[in-house]
Scaffold this active site. Structure first.
Site, mmCIF file in Angstrom:
data_model
loop_
_atom_site.group_PDB
_atom_site.id
_atom_site.type_symbol
_atom_site.label_atom_id
_atom_site.label_comp_id
_atom_site.label_asym_id
_atom_site.label_seq_id
_atom_site.Cartn_x
_atom_site.Cartn_y
_atom_site.Cartn_z
ATOM 1 N N ASN A 22 52.251 71.087 84.482
ATOM 2 C CA ASN A 22 51.148 72.209 84.320
ATOM 3 C C ASN A 22 50.485 70.726 82.516
ATOM 4 O O ASN A 22 51.521 71.431 81.745
ATOM 5 C CB ASN A 22 50.744 73.319 83.409
ATOM 6 N N LYS A 35 47.871 70.814 80.800
ATOM 7 C CA LYS A 35 46.857 71.932 80.014
ATOM 8 C C LYS A 35 45.526 70.772 79.736
ATOM 9 O O LYS A 35 45.107 69.756 80.326
ATOM 10 C CB LYS A 35 47.787 73.042 78.849
ATOM 11 N N HIS A 64 47.347 82.143 84.352
ATOM 12 C CA HIS A 64 48.265 81.362 83.308
ATOM 13 C C HIS A 64 48.212 82.003 81.967
ATOM 14 O O HIS A 64 46.907 82.272 81.167
ATOM 15 C CB HIS A 64 47.887 79.920 82.787
ATOM 16 N N GLU A 83 47.796 81.423 78.547
ATOM 17 C CA GLU A 83 46.519 80.908 77.470
ATOM 18 C C GLU A 83 45.009 81.316 77.870
ATOM 19 O O GLU A 83 44.230 82.203 77.376
ATOM 20 C CB GLU A 83 46.524 79.223 78.015
ATOM 21 N N GLU A 135 56.284 83.722 82.775
ATOM 22 C CA GLU A 135 56.613 82.156 82.256
ATOM 23 C C GLU A 135 56.647 83.697 80.695
ATOM 24 O O GLU A 135 55.218 84.045 80.100
ATOM 25 C CB GLU A 135 55.223 81.811 81.711
ATOM 26 N N GLY A 195 55.644 77.193 75.035
ATOM 27 C CA GLY A 195 55.299 76.222 73.920
ATOM 28 C C GLY A 195 55.801 76.687 72.349
ATOM 29 O O GLY A 195 55.016 74.748 71.511
ATOM 30 N N SER A 235 58.839 76.650 77.646
ATOM 31 C CA SER A 235 59.778 75.035 77.293
ATOM 32 C C SER A 235 61.162 73.988 78.182
ATOM 33 O O SER A 235 61.825 74.539 77.340
ATOM 34 C CB SER A 235 60.042 75.791 75.284
HETATM 35 C C1 PEP Z 1 52.562 75.972 80.459
HETATM 36 O O1 PEP Z 1 52.217 76.097 80.406
HETATM 37 O O2 PEP Z 1 53.047 76.592 81.317
HETATM 38 C C2 PEP Z 1 54.424 75.308 80.047
HETATM 39 C C3 PEP Z 1 55.500 76.599 80.735
HETATM 40 O O3 PEP Z 1 54.626 75.050 78.758
HETATM 41 P P1 PEP Z 1 56.137 74.191 78.093
HETATM 42 O O4 PEP Z 1 56.053 74.331 79.144
HETATM 43 O O5 PEP Z 1 54.973 73.599 77.004
HETATM 44 O O6 PEP Z 1 56.315 75.647 77.332
#
Ligand code: PEP
Length: 258
Positions: free
Chosen positions: A11, A13, A98, A100, A170, A176, A216
């Protein structure tokens, strides 16, 4: 170890212009062997999808994803993109719900559900994201939150279509932040997610649905996370921006089923 084929998605973003997309894929695709034991998906921002499609259309291993879509196929929805526009570009997967988008664009489970059903009807694989905030976890509400998001997001999805859906668990506090769920925390949550899927669709179908971990994930924690019996891959943000680190995570996924 599970018999489900892992799926690892990048992803990106709001990162990577078209030239940056070409640069990444030129370096990344040669790293993948012809017989990768994991499904792989690259999810660029909309404007870089056409460039990624030049590399990935009909690729035997690597799918092409979109980060969102509108549930309606076309019409007066300024700024939105419906499924036919994605299919036209060779898109195979779409990330929906997601955190976000839930947080910054106030997306509800009902709206996300419309998108999930529209994606399935268009032949796209939805990657439905769910997960609790830190506040919700600390208040003991992880299970209630995930159950609500699954029931809402998957409402009216027929059992025979359900195995096509990918769930991304998630925990919002891990996205992040550099803070990852421990392998035990991830497994506990994934097992719970699978139990809700069993309530919705029955055990046999729940056993076929792939559940990615996201938050992460990096090369140095991927092996342990992927080794958990109910972790079937990852949705990767930050660590997917470099070909080498994303490839290292794919290797960890492939080894988890070797
Ligand atoms: C994500 O955006 O779905 C995500 C898991 O980001 P990150 O790996 O940077 O935590």
């Amino acid at each position: 170890m599970s018999t489900r084929r892992p799926i690892v998605a990048a992803n990106w973003k709001m990162n990577k212009t078209q030239p940056e997309t070409a640069e990444f894929l030129s370096a990344f695709l040669p790293l993948l062997g012809p017989a990768c034991a994991s499904d792989v998906v690259i999810v660029p921002p909309f404007t870089s999808v056409p460039k990624a499609s030049e590399f990935l259309r009909n690729h035997p291993v690597v799918g092409l994803g979109a980060q969102n879509m509108h549930p309606k196929p076309n019409g007066a929805f300024t700024g939105e993109i419906g499924a036919p526009f994605l299919v036209d570009l060779g898109v195979t997967h779409v990330v929906l719900g997601h955190s976000e988008r839930r947080q910054y664009f106030a997306e509800s489970d009902a709206f996300i559900n419309e998108k999930v059903r529209a994606a399935l009807a268009a032949g796209l694989t939805p990657i439905l994201c769910i997960g609790e905030t830190l506040e919700e976890r600390d208040a003991g509400r992880l299970e209630a939150v995930c159950r609500t998001q699954l029931q809402g997001g998957l409402a009216l999805v027929a059992a025979d279509a359900a195995p096509k859906v990918v769930i991304a668990y998630e925990p919002v506090w891990a996205i992040g932040t550099g803070r990852t769920a421990s392998p035990a925390q991830a497994q506990e949550a994934h097992a719970f997610v699978r139990s809700v899927l069993a309530d919705l669709f029955g055990h046999a179908i729940a056993g076929q649905i792939r559940i990615q971990y996201g938050g992460s994930m990096k090369p140095d924690n991927a092996v342990e996370l992927m080794a958990q019996p109910d972790v079937d891959g990852g949705l990767i943000g930050g660590a997917s921006l470099q070909p080498e680190s994303f490839f290292a995570i794919i290797k960890a996924a492939a080894e988890s089923v070797a």
